[in-house]
Design a protein around this motif. Structure first.
Motif, PDB file in Angstrom:
ATOM      1  N   ILE A  88       1.008  -0.960  -0.268  1.00 34.17           N
ATOM      2  CA  ILE A  88      -0.063   0.424  -0.115  1.00 34.17           C
ATOM      3  C   ILE A  88       0.965   1.024   0.378  1.00 34.17           C
ATOM      4  O   ILE A  88       0.542   2.136  -0.501  1.00 34.17           O
ATOM      5  CB  ILE A  88      -1.103  -0.412   1.310  1.00 34.17           C
ATOM      6  N   ARG A  89       1.894   1.589   0.686  1.00 32.40           N
ATOM      7  CA  ARG A  89       2.881   2.324   1.044  1.00 32.40           C
ATOM      8  C   ARG A  89       3.676   2.683  -0.285  1.00 32.40           C
ATOM      9  O   ARG A  89       3.724   3.850  -1.037  1.00 32.40           O
ATOM     10  CB  ARG A  89       4.128   2.533   2.181  1.00 32.40           C
ATOM     11  N   ALA A  90       3.769   1.550  -1.018  1.00 33.38           N
ATOM     12  CA  ALA A  90       4.801   1.459  -1.899  1.00 33.38           C
ATOM     13  C   ALA A  90       3.745   2.400  -3.871  1.00 33.38           C
ATOM     14  O   ALA A  90       4.479   3.308  -3.890  1.00 33.38           O
ATOM     15  CB  ALA A  90       5.490   0.350  -3.091  1.00 33.38           C
ATOM     16  N   VAL A  91       2.090   1.805  -3.657  1.00 34.13           N
ATOM     17  CA  VAL A  91       1.295   2.589  -4.492  1.00 34.13           C
ATOM     18  C   VAL A  91       1.347   4.020  -4.092  1.00 34.13           C
ATOM     19  O   VAL A  91       0.612   4.673  -4.364  1.00 34.13           O
ATOM     20  CB  VAL A  91       0.452   1.327  -4.157  1.00 34.13           C
ATOM     21  N   ALA A  92       0.937   4.196  -2.674  1.00 35.36           N
ATOM     22  CA  ALA A  92       0.872   5.710  -3.039  1.00 35.36           C
ATOM     23  C   ALA A  92       2.128   6.250  -2.676  1.00 35.36           C
ATOM     24  O   ALA A  92       1.510   7.528  -3.277  1.00 35.36           O
ATOM     25  CB  ALA A  92       0.614   5.489  -0.816  1.00 35.36           C
ATOM     26  N   LEU A  93       3.257   6.156  -2.430  1.00 32.17           N
ATOM     27  CA  LEU A  93       4.271   6.868  -2.892  1.00 32.17           C
ATOM     28  C   LEU A  93       3.941   6.514  -4.225  1.00 32.17           C
ATOM     29  O   LEU A  93       4.545   7.981  -4.610  1.00 32.17           O
ATOM     30  CB  LEU A  93       5.667   6.042  -2.042  1.00 32.17           C
ATOM     31  N   MET A 141     -15.376   0.429   1.426  1.00 29.81           N
ATOM     32  CA  MET A 141     -14.788   1.220   2.663  1.00 29.81           C
ATOM     33  C   MET A 141     -13.737   1.836   2.472  1.00 29.81           C
ATOM     34  O   MET A 141     -12.959   2.631   3.131  1.00 29.81           O
ATOM     35  CB  MET A 141     -15.946   1.047   4.713  1.00 29.81           C
ATOM     36  N   ALA A 142     -12.831   0.549   2.854  1.00 30.97           N
ATOM     37  CA  ALA A 142     -11.784   0.608   3.627  1.00 30.97           C
ATOM     38  C   ALA A 142     -10.375   1.396   2.613  1.00 30.97           C
ATOM     39  O   ALA A 142      -9.890   1.798   1.883  1.00 30.97           O
ATOM     40  CB  ALA A 142     -11.075  -0.888   4.094  1.00 30.97           C
ATOM     41  N   ALA A 143     -10.937   0.692   1.074  1.00 38.37           N
ATOM     42  CA  ALA A 143     -10.335   1.120  -0.039  1.00 38.37           C
ATOM     43  C   ALA A 143     -11.091   2.189  -0.291  1.00 38.37           C
ATOM     44  O   ALA A 143      -8.931   2.477  -1.163  1.00 38.37           O
ATOM     45  CB  ALA A 143     -10.159  -0.139  -1.275  1.00 38.37           C
ATOM     46  N   CYS A 144     -11.580   3.153  -0.040  1.00 41.65           N
ATOM     47  CA  CYS A 144     -11.926   3.894  -0.959  1.00 41.65           C
ATOM     48  C   CYS A 144     -11.769   5.332   0.546  1.00 41.65           C
ATOM     49  O   CYS A 144     -10.893   6.134  -0.085  1.00 41.65           O
ATOM     50  CB  CYS A 144     -13.576   4.375  -0.565  1.00 41.65           C
ATOM     51  N   PHE A 209       2.426  12.075   4.611  1.00 42.31           N
ATOM     52  CA  PHE A 209       1.899  11.937   3.882  1.00 42.31           C
ATOM     53  C   PHE A 209       2.010  10.020   3.849  1.00 42.31           C
ATOM     54  O   PHE A 209       0.768   9.282   3.689  1.00 42.31           O
ATOM     55  CB  PHE A 209       2.631  11.724   2.238  1.00 42.31           C
ATOM     56  N   LEU A 210       3.265   9.666   3.833  1.00 42.44           N
ATOM     57  CA  LEU A 210       3.352   8.346   4.305  1.00 42.44           C
ATOM     58  C   LEU A 210       2.732   7.506   5.503  1.00 42.44           C
ATOM     59  O   LEU A 210       2.398   6.817   5.661  1.00 42.44           O
ATOM     60  CB  LEU A 210       4.169   7.587   4.176  1.00 42.44           C
ATOM     61  N   ILE A 216      -4.599   4.893   8.881  1.00 40.06           N
ATOM     62  CA  ILE A 216      -5.163   3.997   7.705  1.00 40.06           C
ATOM     63  C   ILE A 216      -5.225   2.736   7.547  1.00 40.06           C
ATOM     64  O   ILE A 216      -5.864   2.369   7.492  1.00 40.06           O
ATOM     65  CB  ILE A 216      -5.711   4.758   6.468  1.00 40.06           C
ATOM     66  N   VAL A 217      -3.996   2.547   7.554  1.00 36.06           N
ATOM     67  CA  VAL A 217      -3.253   0.569   7.955  1.00 36.06           C
ATOM     68  C   VAL A 217      -3.854   0.547   8.858  1.00 36.06           C
ATOM     69  O   VAL A 217      -4.333  -0.424   9.701  1.00 36.06           O
ATOM     70  CB  VAL A 217      -2.645   0.371   6.987  1.00 36.06           C
ATOM     71  N   HIS A 218      -3.552   0.763   9.932  1.00 32.40           N
ATOM     72  CA  HIS A 218      -3.655   0.558  11.588  1.00 32.40           C
ATOM     73  C   HIS A 218      -5.115   0.329  11.967  1.00 32.40           C
ATOM     74  O   HIS A 218      -5.359  -0.428  12.650  1.00 32.40           O
ATOM     75  CB  HIS A 218      -2.380   1.928  12.056  1.00 32.40           C
ATOM     76  N   GLY A 219      -5.982   1.422  10.920  1.00 26.81           N
ATOM     77  CA  GLY A 219      -7.394   0.835  11.777  1.00 26.81           C
ATOM     78  C   GLY A 219      -7.899   0.096  10.921  1.00 26.81           C
ATOM     79  O   GLY A 219      -8.958  -0.849  11.978  1.00 26.81           O
TER      80      GLY A 219
END
Length: 227
Positions: A88-93, A141-144, A209-210, A216-219
């Motif tokens: 997820i971090r790789a996609v986001a960055l 919900m999580a992906a959005c 940002f990260l 969000i991931v921890h949630g």
């Protein structure tokens, strides 16, 4: 003798949709959305506008295709990661960097909701959300939540960079001035802003940002634990 008008040289190689998209990206990067016209594109490609219309329907189609090309390249460059969180971090960055390099991309994605560029990002995020073990009824919900945060923050960062360049602002000086103004706010009305004013001076946009992605991931992991 009659005057002759010189015509621009025409390209010798065949025109392809990919060639048109790459030229459109170059125009958008240098001239912004307003600079992307079929006339300018035809001049850049040394062809006629009619030849371009053979491959793309209109400017909106071209704008979406250009954004999809950038997103596809970003997704291809993003490593899969050893864990779902790393993926997820790789996609986001990758998207943060792509939108920083192509400031028009945020506008393009916001104008094409549900179309292929956004679906590409959602697909990569959704697979990692599933791998995290988020209950199926909460995966949308999580992906959005991830997608909206990613696009919103990356887009705002890119817009801020454009404004700074247009106004000739130097980041460190701007942040120092802003932090000084925050530190002088009314202590009763703005206690938090005054408290974090010093952190504003030295904050790192990518790190912040990260950090938001991680929250969000921890949630999501909490959702998994409480299923």
């Amino acid at each position: 003798m009659p005057h002759t008008v010189a015509t621009p040289p025409r390209r010798a190689d065949s025109l392809t949709r990919d060639t048109i998209i790459d030229a459109a990206i170059a125009l958008l990067d240098t001239a912004g959305e307003g600079g992307l016209t079929f006339r300018a594109l035809a001049a850049r490609l040394a062809t006629g506008a009619g030849a371009i219309y053979w491959h793309v329907a209109d400017k909106d189609d071209l704008f979406t295709a250009a954004s999809d090309a950038i997103v596809a390249r970003a997704m291809e460059a993003a490593p899969p990661g050893d864990t779902p969180q790393a993926g997820i971090r790789a996609v986001a960055l990758a998207m943060f960097e792509a939108m920083d390099a192509h400031p028009w991309l945020g506008s393009a994605l916001s104008r094409a909701p549900g179309q292929l560029p956004t679906v590409r990002i959602l697909e990569r995020l959704g697979r990692q959300v599933d791998a995290l073990g988020v209950p199926q009824e909460r995966q949308w919900m999580a992906a959005c939540a991830l997608l909206n945060y990613l696009l919103g923050v990356s887009g705002q960062n890119a817009a801020n960079a454009v404004i700074a360049r247009e106004q000739g602002l130097e980041r460190a000086h701007f942040l120092d001035t802003l932090a000084g103004a925050w530190s002088r706010l009314d202590a009763q009305a703005f206690p938090f802003a005054r408290k974090v004013a010093g952190q504003l001076r030295a904050h790192d946009d990518r790190a912040d940002f990260l950090a938001g992605i991680d929250l969000i991931v921890h949630g999501m992991q909490a959702l998994q634990a409480g299923r």
